[in-house]
Design a protein around this motif. Structure first.
Motif, PDB file in Angstrom:
ATOM      1  N   SER B 166      30.890 -11.772   5.611  1.00 31.74           N
ATOM      2  CA  SER B 166      30.632 -10.458   6.199  1.00 31.74           C
ATOM      3  C   SER B 166      30.693  -9.323   5.175  1.00 31.74           C
ATOM      4  N   ALA B 167      31.084  -9.617   3.921  1.00 33.74           N
ATOM      5  CA  ALA B 167      31.149  -8.577   2.897  1.00 33.74           C
ATOM      6  C   ALA B 167      29.751  -8.046   2.576  1.00 33.74           C
ATOM      7  N   ASP B 168      29.659  -6.784   2.145  1.00 38.30           N
ATOM      8  CA  ASP B 168      28.341  -6.190   1.869  1.00 38.30           C
ATOM      9  C   ASP B 168      27.592  -6.956   0.786  1.00 38.30           C
ATOM     10  N   VAL B 169      28.325  -7.386  -0.270  1.00 32.06           N
ATOM     11  CA  VAL B 169      27.670  -8.130  -1.349  1.00 32.06           C
ATOM     12  C   VAL B 169      27.085  -9.453  -0.842  1.00 32.06           C
ATOM     13  N   SER B 170      27.801 -10.091   0.094  1.00 27.70           N
ATOM     14  CA  SER B 170      27.320 -11.357   0.657  1.00 27.70           C
ATOM     15  C   SER B 170      26.049 -11.136   1.462  1.00 27.70           C
ATOM     16  N   ARG B 171      26.043 -10.037   2.242  1.00 26.29           N
ATOM     17  CA  ARG B 171      24.851  -9.712   3.031  1.00 26.29           C
ATOM     18  C   ARG B 171      23.646  -9.490   2.121  1.00 26.29           C
ATOM     19  N   ILE B 172      23.889  -8.787   1.005  1.00 26.20           N
ATOM     20  CA  ILE B 172      22.792  -8.530   0.056  1.00 26.20           C
ATOM     21  C   ILE B 172      22.281  -9.849  -0.521  1.00 26.20           C
ATOM     22  N   ILE B 173      23.229 -10.736  -0.882  1.00 26.79           N
ATOM     23  CA  ILE B 173      22.829 -12.036  -1.436  1.00 26.79           C
ATOM     24  C   ILE B 173      21.995 -12.819  -0.426  1.00 26.79           C
ATOM     25  N   LEU B 174      22.479 -12.873   0.822  1.00 30.12           N
ATOM     26  CA  LEU B 174      21.769 -13.664   1.831  1.00 30.12           C
ATOM     27  C   LEU B 174      20.390 -13.087   2.101  1.00 30.12           C
ATOM     28  N   GLY B 175      20.329 -11.763   2.241  1.00 30.61           N
ATOM     29  CA  GLY B 175      19.040 -11.116   2.463  1.00 30.61           C
ATOM     30  C   GLY B 175      18.107 -11.362   1.287  1.00 30.61           C
ATOM     31  N   ALA B 176      18.650 -11.192   0.073  1.00 26.38           N
ATOM     32  CA  ALA B 176      17.844 -11.384  -1.134  1.00 26.38           C
ATOM     33  C   ALA B 176      17.385 -12.832  -1.264  1.00 26.38           C
ATOM     34  N   ALA B 177      18.250 -13.771  -0.885  1.00 21.47           N
ATOM     35  CA  ALA B 177      17.904 -15.186  -1.007  1.00 21.47           C
ATOM     36  C   ALA B 177      16.735 -15.540  -0.100  1.00 21.47           C
ATOM     37  N   VAL B 178      16.716 -14.919   1.090  1.00 26.95           N
ATOM     38  CA  VAL B 178      15.600 -15.176   2.008  1.00 26.95           C
ATOM     39  C   VAL B 178      14.310 -14.608   1.418  1.00 26.95           C
ATOM     40  N   ILE B 179      14.369 -13.357   0.950  1.00 27.42           N
ATOM     41  CA  ILE B 179      13.183 -12.719   0.365  1.00 27.42           C
ATOM     42  C   ILE B 179      12.750 -13.490  -0.887  1.00 27.42           C
ATOM     43  N   ASP B 180      13.739 -13.881  -1.682  1.00 25.96           N
ATOM     44  CA  ASP B 180      13.521 -14.647  -2.901  1.00 25.96           C
ATOM     45  C   ASP B 180      12.830 -15.970  -2.611  1.00 25.96           C
ATOM     46  N   ASP B 181      13.281 -16.640  -1.551  1.00 23.43           N
ATOM     47  CA  ASP B 181      12.682 -17.910  -1.155  1.00 23.43           C
ATOM     48  C   ASP B 181      11.218 -17.678  -0.799  1.00 23.43           C
TER      49      ASP B 181
END
Lengths: 411, 411
Positions: B166-181
């Motif tokens: 739930s941390a902001d950095v984790s949200r950014i990673i997850l969002g970025a990973a989807v876009i990255d994929d």
């Protein structure tokens, strides 16, 4: 293409081709899952057994009608088989979880006689019919063997659906089905020895019985003992869902041990369930196994349905022999299983007889083995399938009203 | 033997041979499951990421070391692939379930820039290294493409293990990973067009973007709308575990649609999770999906590990090029992903950079595709695998202390 992989080198071409198959298999499973669940739901609303809906879905979506579930596709076949096997292992484990060892011993002897007579009569009827129609001893015995084993999955599911698992008659059926399965496999072991050596050996019979006795006593009673004494350790593991992970390991270990020593994997899974039921009040794995069963159980019944080649029955000779042997399989099992429990009353005895009628995977396995050894031909294999099919489809229509009648009697 | 099945006739010989394979596959899965769970448990006790333990278990038990998990056995290969794919679909669905669409839009632009720069730098570094060492444009671009896609599964699992999702950095990673994929798959689509026609077409780029926009908007936002408005109907179905059955159908439908239109199935599964999270407070499917993930998730990581051919790295040239490209893949992703978020502070930016470093299945898929088209050879494929391996194994050792440091800062 896939053979390249065997070379053990980096196999990118295969991976790429595989990816398409993976996607196709998952897509087919999704379609079958959704359709079977929807059909099952409609069956349930019209008070029909869900399992019949799922089997019919399998027949219609299978390779011999719509070919949506491409069971005969060489690249996909094995994956479907693994899923079906895993599903039936989970189902039998779940049924075992609801069976206490004390309940088993309570119905022990009655179950044994139900199983024994229920094996003897169909075998005898099948053997005599085959001999009478001019077949040799080995082929006649194999067709008798095909008619022997009850498929506990289908009846058990109906008992479960109608919340009737705890009734005494249900306990007798479940106990008898396990013994019956074991007897069916003894018959197969004995006949397979005969098919290889062309004579029936006393050694094979002795070894088979020995293996079974060791397995049942050592693994079930030993497992119950260990679980009672040391099972609490699992609760102390710092691992999310530790009990269900442990239960899965126990379930598949028992299934694999049973399979390795020549019994059916599902016999092992059932025994594992019996063992784990000792700690059920503490770990409550049942409701989680039910989730898994609700998700993959449907694949066992649809894949069993999909194996039915309805075109084989266009040949009148196949159909005629099929109907005759089906009638004998039906009547032999019904009479054999009802006779030892007539003391319980006609209603209960005929319920037990009817509950034991469905045949399934063990019959199919024996027929497949006989075909592979050249003991029976394609047509007799078709007959075996028809027998399994009809004995599976018909009883649910009787069992449901019978259960309702018994429930009424109680009140 | 299996080819007989294609004939569509009754195939008993196959069934009999199959039964042995079914038993072998289940036995291997059991051994891998038990070992990986035990190793993972030991890793957890020593405060190491469980996923590294599971990957190592896969390497050791895989076909290139002990060959207990016989991934390259032609008859078994596909079944393992299906299980791995189903497992990663469930994992991404679970991660999606923990992601609210509102959280996604909150980190939206930051995630986008993290993903875009994180794709650009590794691609550029890879391309330039290849060009510099004397390769043609197409091959250089493909090796760049292999280095592009972050494997969200491994980082996400660590975030989850350490309760940091739930941390902001984790949200950014997850969002970025989807876009990255998605960007990784755009690159693949574009390059595959180039590999077929030997020129890069603007039409392919346009169609790919169009498909992605339609999928993301129509299916995710449309799905959220439908779920919000009509989802309560599922609760009214008279079907045991109806919500989890519905969730499975939605999850695999999205995965299959994503796969059919040329995206990765896991992108669809993640989106399905996001959609279903709208009803999570009502249906509570998460804890049941977690049970399934705890039972099959381990197979994804062990099978990915088992694919690693450690013998390929005996060749010093392969090892050298591998280490160079790995360093560039590592540094390119770390710098690319950290730069756009430097405003958040060095600690958070470097955590995001490190969290995006692991590569995985998409890189392997692109490398496999390039090999199948003859664009790269066996050795470059080995290099790609080494890159995936190291970028996967190393970051967990950094991420864990980084998370702890950030947690301390908070208190």
């Amino acid at each position: 293409m896939i053979a390249d992989a065997a070379a053990g080198t980096i196999n990118a071409v295969v991976s790429n081709g595989d990816h398409e198959f993976v996607s196709m298999i998952l897509f087919q499973l999704l379609l079958v899952f959704f359709t079977a669940k929807a059909v099952g739901y409609v069956f349930a609303r019209f008070k029909q057994p869900v399992v019949v809906g799922e089997l019919l879905t399998g027949v219609i979506m299978g390779p011999y009608v719509l070919n949506i579930l491409q069971l005969n596709e060489p690249n996909m076949h094995l994956t479907f088989e693994v899923i079906a096997e895993a599903a039936v292992i989970v189902l039998l484990f779940l049924i075992g979880l609801e069976t206490k060892i004390s309940d088993m011993t309570k119905v022990g002897w009655r179950s044994f006689w139900v199983a024994a007579a229920g094996v003897f009569f169909p075998f005898l009827f099948g053997y005599l019919y085959m001999k009478y129609t001019g077949n040799n001893d080995l082929r006649s015995m194999f067709m008798g063997a095909v008619m022997v084993a009850t498929s506990v999955g289908i009846t058990a599911r109906i008992l479960k659906e109608l919340d009737f698992l705890s009734a005494d008659v249900s306990r007798i059926i479940l106990g008898a089905a396990v013994i019956d399965d074991i007897l069916g496999l003894v018959v197969l072991s004995v006949l397979s020895g005969a098919a290889e050596s062309h004579k029936i050996s006393a050694g094979v019979i002795a070894v088979t019985f020995g293996v079974i006795i060791v397995f049942v006593f050592l693994f079930t009673l030993g497992g119950v003992h260990v679980t009672k004494k040391y099972g609490y350790q699992i609760g102390k593991l710092k691992l999310r869902n530790a009990p269900i992970i442990a239960a899965s390991v126990v379930c598949f270990t028992y299934a694999m041990v049973a399979s390795k020593i020549g019994l059916a994997a599902i016999v092992g899974a059932f025994m594992a369930g019996v063992v784990m039921s000792e700690r059920e009040s503490e770990f409550k794995v049942k409701e989680k196994i039910e989730v898994i069963d609700d998700l993959i159980g449907v694949f066992f019944f649809t894949i069993m349905g999909a194996k039915v080649n309805i075109h084989a029955f266009m040949d009148p000779a196949v159909l005629g022999a099929g109907l005759a042997l089906t009638l004998l399989a039906f009547g032999g099992k019904f009479i054999g299983c009802a006779l030892p429990v007539m003391k319980m009353g006609v209603k209960k005895a005929s319920f037990i007889g009817m509950g034991m009628v469905p045949r399934g995977e063990v019959g199919i396995i024996i027929a497949a083995y006989a075909l592979s050894k050249g003991v029976i031909d394609d047509k007799l294999y078709g007959v075996a399938i028809l027998m399994v099919l009809i004995t599976t489809f018909v009883p649910p229509f009787f069992l449901q009203p019978m259960i309702k009648a018994m429930k009424k009697d109680k009140h």
